[in-house]
Design an enzyme around this catalytic site. Structure first.
Site: not given
Ligand code: AMP
Length: 223
Positions: A132, A165, A176, A90, A15
């Site tokens: 990544r 990360r 996750r 989410r 994404k």
């Molecule tokens: P991402 O960068 O999208 O993979 O997000 C990394 C982490 O940030 C996720 O595993 C969640 O812990 C937190 N996170 C990202 N987006 C959200 C969201 N919309 N609601 C709650 N936690 C989020």
């Protein structure tokens, strides 16, 4: 008409890569809650401190934190023609929160909302996540295994430092996925029922997926 695009898919489904490209092509802001939360953590804000322990366990950050960050972001003037939401909503709870936020922001304006679902089997994804790397400077995303980088620590677009990360480890990635299947996947059916879902086969190459996405976005923008 205001164009609102939402991207749903498991971690590592691509994404981020696609939404960054689309954002440039259509001049719509790319709003990625994961990056916004990491910025809050880096700045040491109250919201960042609250979110940190959830992110490191692969769980969703508390809804109050995310809702307030997203509401402030969507109110900014660069969102007046639309936006690309990457990783938000989410959960069903966040979808309701987003509905309320948009009701307030959009009022009676004409809006088109589409949700792209990146459909891909989980087996490939853990390997993608652990390999990544993200550019600290411009956010470009690389895969050390599938992309032949000259220097594994340097961004080929801007020369910035490439970082892994903290939550891209096998252990946190598994959590996750659990969070995704339990809390995020139910949104697919909800957007489908609303007639707003577009399924994307995310197992293909970046170019193939991008071609399909730009076709769908164009159709939406000019319809
Ligand atoms: P991402 O960068 O999208 O993979 O997000 C990394 C982490 O940030 C996720 O595993 C969640 O812990 C937190 N996170 C990202 N987006 C959200 C969201 N919309 N609601 C709650 N936690 C989020």
């Amino acid at each position: 008409m205001k164009q609102e695009f939402i991207f749903i898919g498991p971690p590592g489904s691509g994404k981020g890569t696609q939404t960054i490209l689309l954002s440039k092509e259509y001049n719509l802001p790319h709003i990625d809650t994961g990056s916004l939360l990491r910025e809050e953590i880096a700045m040491g804000t109250k919201e960042g401190k609250l979110a940190d322990s959830f992110i490191s366990k692969g769980q969703l950050a508390p809804i109050e934190v995310v809702s307030s960050i997203i509401k402030n972001r969507l109110k900014r003037t660069d969102c007046s023609n639309g936006f690309i939401l990457d990783g938000y909503p989410r959960s069903v709870e966040q979808l309701t929160a987003l509905d309320n936020i948009l009701k307030e922001i959009d009022g009676n304006n004409k809006v088109s909302l589409k949700a792209f679902y990146f459909d891909i089997a989980q087996d490939e994804l853990i390997e993608r996540l652990v390999n990544r790397r993200t550019c600290k400077n411009c956010g470009a995303i690389y895969n050390l295994k599938t992309m032949n980088l000259k220097d594994k620590n340097k961004c080929e677009k801007c020369g910035g430092e490439l970082i892994k990360r903290d939550d891209d480890t096998e252990e946190v990635a598994k959590k996750r996925f659990e969070t995704y299947f339990n809390q995020t996947a139910p949104l697919i059916e909800l957007y489908e029922k609303r007639g707003q879902l577009i399924r994307i086969d995310a197992s293909r190459t970046i170019d193939e997926i991008y071609k399909e996405l730009t076709g769908a976005v164009k159709e939406n923008v000019y319809s």
